[in-house]
Motif scaffolding. Structure first.
Motif, PDB file in Angstrom:
ATOM      1  N   MET A   1       0.856  -1.192   0.000  1.00 19.17           N
ATOM      2  CA  MET A   1       0.000   0.000   0.000  1.00 19.17           C
ATOM      3  C   MET A   1       0.887   1.236   0.000  1.00 19.17           C
ATOM      4  N   LYS A   2       0.546   2.212  -0.830  1.00 18.93           N
ATOM      5  CA  LYS A   2       1.340   3.423  -0.914  1.00 18.93           C
ATOM      6  C   LYS A   2       0.437   4.632  -1.056  1.00 18.93           C
ATOM      7  N   SER A   3       0.924   5.796  -0.615  1.00 18.03           N
ATOM      8  CA  SER A   3       0.166   7.040  -0.737  1.00 18.03           C
ATOM      9  C   SER A   3       0.666   7.789  -1.956  1.00 18.03           C
ATOM     10  N   ILE A   4      -0.253   8.223  -2.827  1.00 17.61           N
ATOM     11  CA  ILE A   4       0.133   8.908  -4.055  1.00 17.61           C
ATOM     12  C   ILE A   4      -0.765  10.113  -4.303  1.00 17.61           C
ATOM     13  N   ASN A   5      -0.287  11.044  -5.136  1.00 16.55           N
ATOM     14  CA  ASN A   5      -1.088  12.173  -5.586  1.00 16.55           C
ATOM     15  C   ASN A   5      -1.700  11.824  -6.933  1.00 16.55           C
ATOM     16  N   LEU A   6      -2.973  12.190  -7.131  1.00 17.78           N
ATOM     17  CA  LEU A   6      -3.656  11.897  -8.381  1.00 17.78           C
ATOM     18  C   LEU A   6      -4.504  13.089  -8.808  1.00 17.78           C
ATOM     19  N   THR A   7      -4.965  13.032 -10.070  1.00 15.34           N
ATOM     20  CA  THR A   7      -5.893  14.040 -10.565  1.00 15.34           C
ATOM     21  C   THR A   7      -7.076  13.337 -11.218  1.00 15.34           C
TER      22      THR A   7
ATOM     23  N   ARG B   1      -8.138   3.986 -15.693  1.00 10.49           N
ATOM     24  CA  ARG B   1      -6.905   3.347 -16.137  1.00 10.49           C
ATOM     25  C   ARG B   1      -5.730   4.324 -16.036  1.00 10.49           C
ATOM     26  N   TYR B   2      -4.637   3.829 -15.496  1.00 13.16           N
ATOM     27  CA  TYR B   2      -3.427   4.637 -15.331  1.00 13.16           C
ATOM     28  C   TYR B   2      -2.236   3.904 -15.941  1.00 13.16           C
TER      29      TYR B   2
ATOM     30  N   LEU C   1       2.156   5.511 -11.496  1.00 12.28           N
ATOM     31  CA  LEU C   1       1.783   5.105 -10.142  1.00 12.28           C
ATOM     32  C   LEU C   1       2.981   4.541  -9.379  1.00 12.28           C
ATOM     33  N   GLY C   2       4.153   4.554 -10.024  1.00 11.80           N
ATOM     34  CA  GLY C   2       5.337   4.046  -9.363  1.00 11.80           C
ATOM     35  C   GLY C   2       5.634   2.590  -9.645  1.00 11.80           C
ATOM     36  N   PHE C   3       4.969   2.033 -10.687  1.00 19.81           N
ATOM     37  CA  PHE C   3       5.191   0.633 -11.042  1.00 19.81           C
ATOM     38  C   PHE C   3       5.697   0.572 -12.488  1.00 19.81           C
TER      39      PHE C   3
ATOM     40  N   TRP D   1       1.087  17.566 -11.082  1.00 21.38           N
ATOM     41  CA  TRP D   1       0.882  17.436  -9.640  1.00 21.38           C
ATOM     42  C   TRP D   1       0.734  15.984  -9.230  1.00 21.38           C
ATOM     43  N   GLY D   2       0.110  15.173 -10.074  1.00 19.88           N
ATOM     44  CA  GLY D   2      -0.105  13.774  -9.726  1.00 19.88           C
ATOM     45  C   GLY D   2      -0.418  12.935 -10.945  1.00 19.88           C
ATOM     46  N   ALA D   3      -0.607  11.644 -10.718  1.00 18.27           N
ATOM     47  CA  ALA D   3      -0.927  10.729 -11.813  1.00 18.27           C
ATOM     48  C   ALA D   3      -2.312  11.032 -12.374  1.00 18.27           C
TER      49      ALA D   3
END
Length: 273
Positions: free
Chosen positions: A1-7, A36-37, A42-44, A181-183
């Protein structure tokens, strides 16, 4: 589990201008379901497109809805989160407090107070993008409707609401992201612009990249090809020089004949034998 910024992108809907010149609107700005990203966003980096599920119970959780209230409206996404330290530089308006569910969307009232930004909205900059953070858990599963997903968003917390050129939550969510700013989710609906991704192989590694990434890789391939050509030419010259040296070494110097010359593989030298 990870914390991320998104839009998440949406449409401003109907707006009205006050006698003071402010712009007031009421819009659907967030939705449930799967988006879908690109995995690398997302860091993967080792994954392609990931299907991320936003469950109804998370989108409409009391804490998530409350996080919309009073948040700043910005002109494009800022590069970093908006806080008490910099809201004066980043904010052009604010979100109201009457946050409500509207079907699969969250509906919020907001006001744009900056004159230049009001003029941009009136000129066509009518889409919105929520800047938020969430925890992302990679897990396979199916939605209640039977759609497969690869990860789940939880603990959604809104930071700001940005006015942008092109939204990503669908045409129902309107009013191109600015700063990264984010994904951002990828749209594949026919009526929406598709964010194209490419599978790129670098050595024995494979990556999914966007248009900018592909252009960078293509440019690097040209540079590498030029260097390979230079190396091949240098190797050719070295081989020719070695061939000449070997020829001279094999022939006694007493047998060199006047000024007669022999060309071997493009390298000229005196006839030594």
């Amino acid at each position: 589990m990870k914390s991320i910024n998104l839009t998440e992108l949406v449409d401003a809907g109907a707006t009205r201008k006050t006698s003071d010149g402010y712009l007031i609107a009421d819009a659907k700005v967030a939705r449930t379901g799967i988006q879908r990203y690109a995995g690398y966003e997302l860091g993967f980096a080792d994954r392609g497109v990931m299907r991320v599920y936003r469950p109804e119970e998370e989108v409409f959780k009391a804490a998530s809805l409350a996080s919309f209230a009073g948040k700043p409206v910005t002109n494009d996404h800022p590069a970093t989160s908006v806080s008490a330290e910099d809201w004066k530089e980043k904010a052009v308006g604010h979100v109201g407090n009457d946050i409500a569910r509207d079907g699969e969307f969250v509906r919020v009232p907001f006001t744009v107070m900056d004159k230049a930004t009001v003029e941009q909205v009136e000129g066509g900059k009518r889409q919105l993008s929520v800047g938020y953070s969430a925890t992302l858990t990679v897990e396979d599963g199916f939605t209640p409707e039977g759609e497969p997903y690869d990860a789940v968003q939880r603990d959604i917390k809104v930071n700001h609401l940005a006015l942008v050129r092109a939204a990503r939550a669908g045409s129902e969510a309107r009013i191109e992201d600015g700063a990264k700013w984010g994904a951002s989710p990828i749209f594949d609906h026919k009526e929406e612009a598709i964010v194209k991704t490419y599978n790129i192989a670098v050595g024995d590694k494979a990556f999914v990249v966007n248009e900018d990434g592909k252009e960078a890789v293509d440019a690097m391939k040209i540079i590498v090809a030029d260097k390979d050509a230079e190396l091949a030419e240098a190797q050719k010259q070295a081989n020719e020089a070695q061939a000449k040296a070997d020829m001279l070494a094999d022939c006694p110097s007493s047998k060199i004949v006047g000024q007669n010359w022999l060309s071997i593989s493009g390298v000229s030298g005196p006839i030594a034998c």
